[in-house]
Design a protein around this motif. Structure first.
Motif, PDB file in Angstrom:
ATOM      1  N   ALA A  19       1.478   0.344   7.303  1.00 48.56           N
ATOM      2  CA  ALA A  19       1.897  -0.612   6.281  1.00 48.56           C
ATOM      3  C   ALA A  19       3.302  -0.280   5.784  1.00 48.56           C
ATOM      4  O   ALA A  19       4.122  -1.187   5.570  1.00 48.56           O
ATOM      5  CB  ALA A  19       0.910  -0.614   5.118  1.00 48.56           C
ATOM      6  N   ALA A  20       3.594   1.010   5.620  1.00 51.62           N
ATOM      7  CA  ALA A  20       4.930   1.420   5.166  1.00 51.62           C
ATOM      8  C   ALA A  20       5.978   1.088   6.230  1.00 51.62           C
ATOM      9  O   ALA A  20       7.076   0.613   5.904  1.00 51.62           O
ATOM     10  CB  ALA A  20       4.942   2.913   4.857  1.00 51.62           C
TER      11      ALA A  20
ATOM     12  N   ALA B 119      -3.386   3.726   8.393  1.00 48.10           N
ATOM     13  CA  ALA B 119      -3.163   2.363   7.902  1.00 48.10           C
ATOM     14  C   ALA B 119      -2.025   2.327   6.880  1.00 48.10           C
ATOM     15  O   ALA B 119      -1.194   1.415   6.903  1.00 48.10           O
ATOM     16  CB  ALA B 119      -4.448   1.813   7.279  1.00 48.10           C
ATOM     17  N   GLU B 120      -1.976   3.334   6.012  1.00 48.22           N
ATOM     18  CA  GLU B 120      -0.890   3.394   5.030  1.00 48.22           C
ATOM     19  C   GLU B 120       0.459   3.594   5.711  1.00 48.22           C
ATOM     20  O   GLU B 120       1.457   2.996   5.313  1.00 48.22           O
ATOM     21  CB  GLU B 120      -1.146   4.509   4.027  1.00 48.22           C
ATOM     22  N   LYS B 121       0.480   4.436   6.746  1.00 49.64           N
ATOM     23  CA  LYS B 121       1.724   4.679   7.476  1.00 49.64           C
ATOM     24  C   LYS B 121       2.193   3.401   8.173  1.00 49.64           C
ATOM     25  O   LYS B 121       3.382   3.053   8.132  1.00 49.64           O
ATOM     26  CB  LYS B 121       1.511   5.794   8.499  1.00 49.64           C
TER      27      LYS B 121
ATOM     28  N   GLN C  15      -7.347   5.898   6.953  1.00 49.98           N
ATOM     29  CA  GLN C  15      -6.632   5.381   5.795  1.00 49.98           C
ATOM     30  C   GLN C  15      -5.165   5.821   5.831  1.00 49.98           C
ATOM     31  O   GLN C  15      -4.279   5.026   5.541  1.00 49.98           O
ATOM     32  CB  GLN C  15      -7.288   5.861   4.505  1.00 49.98           C
ATOM     33  N   ALA C  16      -4.910   7.078   6.197  1.00 49.42           N
ATOM     34  CA  ALA C  16      -3.530   7.564   6.278  1.00 49.42           C
ATOM     35  C   ALA C  16      -2.760   6.799   7.353  1.00 49.42           C
ATOM     36  O   ALA C  16      -1.587   6.444   7.157  1.00 49.42           O
ATOM     37  CB  ALA C  16      -3.519   9.058   6.572  1.00 49.42           C
TER      38      ALA C  16
END
Length: 167
Positions: A108-109, A104-106, A101-102
Motif C-alpha cells: 500500500a505504501a 499488505a502495508e508495504k 499484514q506487513a
C-alpha cells in the motif's frame, strides 16, 4: 484498608493448601487444626501435598518436543491436541497474519508512492505544455529560462517518467 486485609487473608488461606494439615485433640478435648504437627500426642494428617512433577518424555520424543516439533507425526486426527501443539499452531498463525499484514502495508505504501510520483509528473507535464515561461536554477545558482529545445527535452523526459510511474 479493606483491600490489603482481603489480600492478606487470601494469602494466609492459600498457604495451608501447599502444606500438610494436622488435626489433634488437646487434653481438654478441643480439636485443633494446624500446618505444624503437635509437640506430643496423637494426630491425624488431613491433607498431603501433591507436588509430583509431570512425567518427562524420553528418547526421541524428548528431543523432538524440545525442538518444538510434534512428538508423534502420525498422530490420530481424532485425538485432541496438546496445549503445546495448540500454542505452536496459534503462534504460527499469528506470525503468518503479521507477515501478511506487513506485506499488505508495504504494498500500500509503494502504491501510494507511485501514485504521488505519477501525479507530480502529470502536473509537471501540464505545466510544460501550458506555454508558460518556466525557469530553473543552474549549477552556479543563476536563474535561467527554458527555451523551446530545452522545453521539448523536458517534456520528453517527463513523458518517459509518466510512462514508468503511471502503469
Amino acid at each position: 484498608m479493606i483491600r490489603p486485609s482481603l489480600a492478606l487473608l487470601a494469602l494466609l488461606t492459600a498457604l495451608p493448601v501447599a502444606a500438610q494439615i494436622y488435626s489433634w485433640k488437646d487434653k481438654d478435648g478441643k480439636i485443633h487444626y494446624s500446618d505444624t504437627p503437635p509437640p506430643t500426642g496423637e494426630m491425624k494428617t488431613l491433607q498431603r501435598p501433591t507436588r509430583t512433577p509431570p512425567p518427562m518424555p524420553t528418547g526421541e520424543a524428548a528431543s523432538e518436543t524440545a525442538e518444538g516439533k510434534k512428538a508423534d507425526t502420525n498422530a490420530d486426527p481424532a485425538k485432541p491436541k496438546t496445549l503445546a501443539e495448540r500454542e505452536l499452531e496459534f503462534r504460527q498463525r499469528r506470525a503468518a497474519e503479521a507477515e501478511a499484514q506487513a506485506k499488505a502495508e508495504k504494498e500500500a505504501a509503494e502504491a501510494a508512492d507511485r501514485q504521488r510520483a505519477c501525479e507530480q509528473a502529470r502536473n509537471q507535464l501540464a505545466a510544460l505544455n501550458s506555454g508558460q515561461r518556466i525557469s530553473r536554477f543552474n549549477a552556479s545558482g543563476e536563474r535561467e529560462f527554458l527555451d523551446d529545445a530545452a522545453r521539448n527535452a523536458e517534456i520528453a523526459q517527463t513523458q518517459r517518467l509518466i510512462d514508468q510511474a503511471c502503469k
